[in-house]
Structure formats: structure tokens, C-alpha cells
Design a protein around this motif. Sequence first.
Motif, PDB file in Angstrom:
ATOM      1  N   ILE A  73      76.928  26.495 -42.482  1.00 29.12           N
ATOM      2  CA  ILE A  73      76.285  25.905 -41.314  1.00 29.12           C
ATOM      3  C   ILE A  73      74.787  25.830 -41.617  1.00 29.12           C
ATOM      4  N   CYS A 122      79.572  25.414 -34.901  1.00 32.03           N
ATOM      5  CA  CYS A 122      78.630  24.338 -34.553  1.00 32.03           C
ATOM      6  C   CYS A 122      78.586  24.114 -33.042  1.00 32.03           C
ATOM      7  N   GLU A 123      79.742  24.084 -32.414  1.00 25.79           N
ATOM      8  CA  GLU A 123      79.777  23.918 -30.956  1.00 25.79           C
ATOM      9  C   GLU A 123      79.069  25.073 -30.258  1.00 25.79           C
ATOM     10  N   VAL A 142      72.598  22.281 -35.259  1.00 25.18           N
ATOM     11  CA  VAL A 142      73.081  22.600 -36.595  1.00 25.18           C
ATOM     12  C   VAL A 142      74.052  21.533 -37.090  1.00 25.18           C
ATOM     13  N   SER A 143      74.370  21.618 -38.372  1.00 25.07           N
ATOM     14  CA  SER A 143      75.355  20.715 -38.965  1.00 25.07           C
ATOM     15  C   SER A 143      76.273  21.493 -39.896  1.00 25.07           C
ATOM     16  N   LEU A 144      77.397  20.885 -40.221  1.00 26.16           N
ATOM     17  CA  LEU A 144      78.394  21.485 -41.102  1.00 26.16           C
ATOM     18  C   LEU A 144      78.207  20.952 -42.512  1.00 26.16           C
ATOM     19  N   PHE A 176      80.044  16.664 -37.013  1.00 20.30           N
ATOM     20  CA  PHE A 176      79.045  17.676 -37.377  1.00 20.30           C
ATOM     21  C   PHE A 176      78.635  17.616 -38.843  1.00 20.30           C
ATOM     22  N   ARG A 180      75.280  24.641 -30.756  1.00 18.07           N
ATOM     23  CA  ARG A 180      74.739  23.476 -30.044  1.00 18.07           C
ATOM     24  C   ARG A 180      74.732  23.693 -28.532  1.00 18.07           C
TER      25      ARG A 180
END
Length: 249
Positions: free
Chosen positions: A124, A106-107, A116-118, A209, A110
Motif C-alpha cells: 500500500i 485501501c478502503e 492511498v493506492s495498491l 485502487f 481512504r
Amino acid sequence: MKFIGSAAKTVFYLKKIQGQYPSWRLQYKIKCKSTEIELTNLIRNSQIKRNQPVAIIAREQLSGFGQNSKTWVSPEGGIWLSAAYPIFSKEFISQIFNLSIGIKICEMLRQENINVSLKWPNDIFFGSKKLIGFLPRVITRGKEIIYVRIGLGMNILNYTPSEGISLSKVLQTKNINQHYWTAKVLKALHDSIECNNKKEYVIKSANKFLTKSFLPNGYCPHTWKIKDIDSNGNLRIQNETQLKVIGRF
């Protein structure tokens, strides 16, 4: 080790991105049944060495599988890999390993302005669609963790089912360097190992996230809501009268 072809291109970007990167042993396959099978065969015939993670990367995977042995559609154009990373430690926190992978991916995305999200425990998402899936496993000998395994698929330029999305659609371009993104993924896997001893940071980041839009199978969204991820990496969901803790296994 001397790299040629696709492996050399990935290593080139890995050096640019990470500098002092671990000495990855990379193998590319034009087409294979499953990178997991290829990795298993490689490990069976070649001992895992300290400070030398291994990755099998396929252009196309014919019989890939994900969580709960679900079919993993893996056509040409995506990143399909299986990696083994040496640990040789009793201190490694296996309960949060999937989260440390998730937050580092995610990092990584971004940082490229891809929001994005978890989706707990190991996907993802971009919006409501799956961009990346990963399947982590821990290999032990007694109380010592010898190495970890990660199977990962990332949609780049490939066709995706309706529930998935490719990076090319996210970025609205087909001008995407797969070797660059493969290097970014390998760096994220390395970083997930490095941050494993920072449990508080991993849990806090995972909650930052975490998407709360997708309940685990079997739970009605009209009744249950996702609360958070607890200090042991479990997902907590709640309804009007109950708080339920769901473990990854």
C-alpha cells in the motif's frame, strides 16, 4: 479470554469499530525476532480453532522479512503483526486473497481521508512511498484451505527508509493511537476474508485502487506500461507489440 495491557486496548477499539468482531486471540511482544516465527511456534503448540483468528503483534521486530525474503525494517513505533485466520473451506478463492486484503486496507485508509493506492501484488503506497506491506499465505490440507496467514507491517510513528513513509508524516502529527490503528488493521483483515466470495467486486476494486506507476522488477518503464489486473488476480502489462500476464507466484 481475558485481555490485559496492550491487547486489552486493541480489543477495546476493535469492539468500538466493528461491534460483533470475531473472537481474536491476541498476543503482544515487546520485542521479538519475527512475528512470523512467533506465530509458527504458537500454531505448532496450539490448534487453529474455527471462529478464533490469532494475531501476534510486536512493538519491535528484529529480523522481519517480506516478499522474496527481503529484510523488513521493523523498529519501535510501527505495527508489526502476523495473523492466522481459520477458513476450513474448499470454496475460498486463494488467487484473489492478496487483492481482497489490499482493497480492504485501501478502503479503511481512504475512509480516514488518506489517499492511498495498491501496488500489485501486496503493498500500500501513499504517493511514491510505501506505507504498508503485507505477505499472505494459504495453508491447505488436501483440497481444503484450513487457514490463511498474513504478515503485515504498517509505518506509524517509526523511522522509515527513504522508500517508505510513516502515518505520522502523512497526517503531519505524532498524536496517533497505535491501538486504534491496530484494531483498524485487524478489522480490515477480517473484512478481506468476508469479501473473498465476491470475486468481481474484488477485481473491480483492485483496479480502482491500482497504481500504474511501479512496474515489477525487470521491466523498463520506457517500454512497458501497466494495463490492469485480470479476472484471476494477475497483473497485465503491455508494450507496443505484446501483452504480458504476470502471476503473483
